[in-house]
Design an enzyme around this catalytic site. Structure first.
Site, short mmCIF file in Angstrom:
data_model
loop_
_atom_site.label_atom_id
_atom_site.label_comp_id
_atom_site.label_asym_id
_atom_site.label_seq_id
_atom_site.Cartn_x
_atom_site.Cartn_y
_atom_site.Cartn_z
N TYR A 160 -12.60 -46.72 -22.34
CA TYR A 160 -12.45 -47.42 -21.05
C TYR A 160 -11.29 -48.41 -21.13
O TYR A 160 -10.47 -48.52 -20.21
CB TYR A 160 -13.78 -48.11 -20.72
CG TYR A 160 -13.70 -49.21 -19.70
CD1 TYR A 160 -13.69 -48.93 -18.33
CD2 TYR A 160 -13.66 -50.56 -20.10
CE1 TYR A 160 -13.63 -49.97 -17.40
CE2 TYR A 160 -13.60 -51.59 -19.18
CZ TYR A 160 -13.58 -51.29 -17.83
OH TYR A 160 -13.53 -52.30 -16.91
N LYS A 164 -7.87 -48.91 -18.93
CA LYS A 164 -7.52 -50.18 -18.26
C LYS A 164 -6.13 -50.67 -18.70
O LYS A 164 -5.41 -51.29 -17.92
CB LYS A 164 -8.61 -51.23 -18.53
CG LYS A 164 -9.92 -50.90 -17.84
CD LYS A 164 -9.87 -51.26 -16.39
CE LYS A 164 -10.52 -50.28 -15.48
NZ LYS A 164 -10.44 -50.66 -14.06
N1 LIG Z 1 -17.66 -56.53 -14.51
C1 LIG Z 1 -16.81 -56.80 -15.47
O1 LIG Z 1 -17.15 -57.49 -16.47
C2 LIG Z 1 -15.40 -56.31 -15.40
C3 LIG Z 1 -14.47 -56.83 -16.30
C4 LIG Z 1 -13.16 -56.39 -16.24
C5 LIG Z 1 -12.78 -55.47 -15.30
N2 LIG Z 1 -13.70 -54.96 -14.43
C6 LIG Z 1 -13.22 -53.98 -13.47
O2 LIG Z 1 -13.54 -54.44 -12.16
C7 LIG Z 1 -13.72 -53.33 -11.29
C8 LIG Z 1 -15.03 -53.47 -10.54
O3 LIG Z 1 -16.11 -53.56 -11.45
P1 LIG Z 1 -17.49 -54.25 -11.06
O4 LIG Z 1 -17.99 -54.89 -12.32
O5 LIG Z 1 -17.34 -55.07 -9.84
O6 LIG Z 1 -18.40 -52.96 -10.77
P2 LIG Z 1 -19.72 -52.76 -9.86
O7 LIG Z 1 -20.37 -54.07 -9.55
O8 LIG Z 1 -20.55 -51.73 -10.55
O9 LIG Z 1 -19.14 -52.16 -8.52
C9 LIG Z 1 -18.43 -50.96 -8.56
C10 LIG Z 1 -18.07 -50.54 -7.16
O10 LIG Z 1 -17.28 -49.33 -7.25
C11 LIG Z 1 -17.97 -48.24 -6.63
N3 LIG Z 1 -17.68 -47.06 -7.41
C12 LIG Z 1 -18.10 -46.73 -8.65
N4 LIG Z 1 -17.59 -45.56 -9.04
C13 LIG Z 1 -16.81 -45.12 -8.02
C14 LIG Z 1 -16.00 -43.99 -7.81
N5 LIG Z 1 -15.88 -43.03 -8.73
N6 LIG Z 1 -15.34 -43.87 -6.63
C15 LIG Z 1 -15.44 -44.83 -5.68
N7 LIG Z 1 -16.19 -45.92 -5.82
C16 LIG Z 1 -16.86 -46.08 -6.98
C17 LIG Z 1 -19.43 -48.68 -6.57
O11 LIG Z 1 -20.15 -48.09 -5.50
P3 LIG Z 1 -20.83 -46.61 -5.57
O12 LIG Z 1 -21.67 -46.59 -6.79
O13 LIG Z 1 -21.58 -46.53 -4.28
O14 LIG Z 1 -19.69 -45.63 -5.60
C18 LIG Z 1 -19.26 -50.17 -6.32
O15 LIG Z 1 -18.95 -50.42 -4.96
C19 LIG Z 1 -13.62 -52.08 -12.19
O16 LIG Z 1 -12.31 -51.57 -12.11
C20 LIG Z 1 -13.86 -52.62 -13.59
O17 LIG Z 1 -13.22 -51.83 -14.55
C21 LIG Z 1 -14.99 -55.36 -14.46
#
Ligand SMILES: NC(=O)c1ccc[n+]([C@@H]2O[C@H](COP(=O)([O-])OP(=O)(O)OC[C@H]3O[C@@H](n4cnc5c(N)ncnc54)[C@H](OP(=O)(O)O)[C@@H]3O)[C@@H](O)[C@H]2O)c1
Length: 203
Positions: A160, A164
């Site tokens: 992953y 990124k």
């Molecule tokens: N949380 C962390 O610690 C963290 C840290 C660094 C970076 N990030 C990055 O931040 C971004 C958001 O993460 P998050 O933690 O906010 O995740 P999250 O709370 O799980 O939310 C993910 C969102 O994306 C949607 N989603 C998932 N797979 C998808 C797909 N294949 N196509 C379209 N929509 C999709 C989900 O809805 P559905 O399931 O309905 O599709 C949901 O709306 C990601 O790029 C992640 O890599 C997160």
């Protein structure tokens, strides 16, 4: 509006993965700043729900479901947004996947492909669909969600992290290609945020 630097009145903002977590917060904040926001995720009912909640607060929002790993879905997302509002000023490529935890040495080909296709190829497709329209208007802003995992190595989400790092590299390169046409392209690399996505990490 207290600070005009952040005024988004009249701007159209498309945020993938905006029904939960970071994407939803970005969408809510941009709506508060005056933007018309496109709410998107794989689940149509969740998109309708979030867009409905924003509209109930007096904001402008539409729901367009889209799986970011599917090119046809992405084209439909762009087409429907343009049909509704005629332009895309801000694109946030936020949705991403991480289906497996464990060392990179044990990653299956299928899991590698799924991570790269959804996180990197999907972003490559979507930016290529949106950037020419921004360039025609001579302005626009694109944000790609990278991660601390793309900067530092780790033992559980290494593949992953590679995806990124690729998104950060894509942002750098797109900035060189499209910056001269008036478009700002940035990637942000959050640390651990307590969302569903990262639950296995913070639990
Ligand atoms: N949380 C962390 O610690 C963290 C840290 C660094 C970076 N990030 C990055 O931040 C971004 C958001 O993460 P998050 O933690 O906010 O995740 P999250 O709370 O799980 O939310 C993910 C969102 O994306 C949607 N989603 C998932 N797979 C998808 C797909 N294949 N196509 C379209 N929509 C999709 C989900 O809805 P559905 O399931 O309905 O599709 C949901 O709306 C990601 O790029 C992640 O890599 C997160």
């Amino acid at each position: 509006m207290t600070n005009p630097l952040f005024d988004m009145t009249g701007k159209v903002a498309l945020i993938t993965g905006s029904t939960k977590g970071i994407g939803r917060s970005i969408a809510e904040e941009m709506a508060r700043l005056g933007a018309k926001v496109v709410i998107s995720s794989r689940k149509a009912d969740a998109c309708e729900q979030v867009a409905g909640e924003l509209k109930a607060q007096g904001f402008e929002a539409i729901a367009i479901p889209c799986h970011v790993g599917k090119k046809d879905d992405l084209q439909n997302l762009v087409d429907k947004t343009l049909e509704a509002w005629g332009k895309i000023d801000v694109l946030v490529c936020n949705a991403a996947t991480n289906p497996v935890y464990g060392p990179t040495s044990e990653m299956t080909d299928e899991a590698w492909d799924k991570i790269m296709d959804t996180n990197v190829k999907g972003t490559f497709w979507l930016t290529n669909m949106v950037l020419p329209g921004m360039a025609e208007r001579g302005e626009g802003a694109v944000v790609l969600l990278s991660s601390i995992a793309g900067i530092r190595g780790n033992t559980t989400i290494g593949t992953y992290g590679v995806s990124k790092a690729a998104e950060a590299a894509l942002a750098r390169n797109l900035a060189v290609e499209w910056g001269p046409k008036g478009i700002r392209i940035n990637s942000i690399a959050p640390g651990l945020i307590k969302t569903d996505f990262a639950k296995a990490l913070w639990e």
